[in-house]
Design a protein around this motif. Structure first.
Motif, short mmCIF file in Angstrom:
data_model
loop_
_atom_site.label_atom_id
_atom_site.label_comp_id
_atom_site.label_asym_id
_atom_site.label_seq_id
_atom_site.Cartn_x
_atom_site.Cartn_y
_atom_site.Cartn_z
N ILE A 47 -1.51 -1.01 9.95
CA ILE A 47 -0.83 -0.08 9.04
C ILE A 47 0.49 0.39 9.65
N GLU A 48 0.45 0.74 10.93
CA GLU A 48 1.67 1.23 11.59
C GLU A 48 2.74 0.16 11.66
N GLN A 91 2.41 4.99 0.50
CA GLN A 91 2.59 5.75 1.74
C GLN A 91 1.48 6.78 1.98
N LYS A 124 -5.43 0.61 12.35
CA LYS A 124 -4.32 1.56 12.59
C LYS A 124 -3.06 0.81 12.99
N MET A 138 0.85 -1.17 0.00
CA MET A 138 0.00 0.00 0.00
C MET A 138 0.90 1.25 0.00
N TRP A 170 -5.96 -4.63 -0.36
CA TRP A 170 -5.26 -4.79 0.92
C TRP A 170 -6.21 -5.36 1.97
N TRP A 171 -7.42 -4.81 2.02
CA TRP A 171 -8.41 -5.15 3.04
C TRP A 171 -8.99 -6.55 2.81
N ARG A 190 -1.48 5.00 3.36
CA ARG A 190 -1.20 4.60 4.75
C ARG A 190 -1.43 5.77 5.71
N VAL A 233 -5.19 6.46 6.06
CA VAL A 233 -5.86 5.45 6.88
C VAL A 233 -5.60 5.72 8.36
N ILE A 234 -4.36 5.97 8.71
CA ILE A 234 -4.02 6.25 10.11
C ILE A 234 -4.75 7.49 10.60
N ALA A 257 -6.87 -0.06 -1.74
CA ALA A 257 -7.34 -0.25 -0.36
C ALA A 257 -8.19 -1.51 -0.24
#
Length: 72
Positions: A68-69, A3, A65, A1, A48-49, A6, A9-10, A45
């Motif tokens: 992703i982190e 940056q 979160k 994904m 990925w999901w 990302r 999303v965060i 997205a």
């Protein structure tokens, strides 16, 4: 994904957690406007999901979160 997705999303997850608490759920649609103005990013997205992580339609924002982190 990529940056920028990302970061988005965060950011969205953090705002939802602040507004509604740790148990708030999100779907990947939460990261996009109601209009489909960037279908490539939406598909990234969704892939990925759904395909990569086989997540349910709604998941806890805190879980997403953290995923992703941690670089997933």
């Amino acid at each position: 994904m990529r940056q920028d997705l990302r970061k988005k999303v965060i950011n969205v997850c953090e705002k939802k957690i602040i507004a509604k608490g740790e148990s708030v759920g999100v779907s990947f649609y939460a990261f996009f406007a109601n209009r489909n103005d960037d279908p490539e990013l939406l598909m990234e997205a969704a892939t990925w999901w759904i395909k990569t992580h086989k997540l349910d339609h709604f998941e806890k924002a805190a879980k997403i979160k953290l995923m992703i982190e941690s670089g997933l």
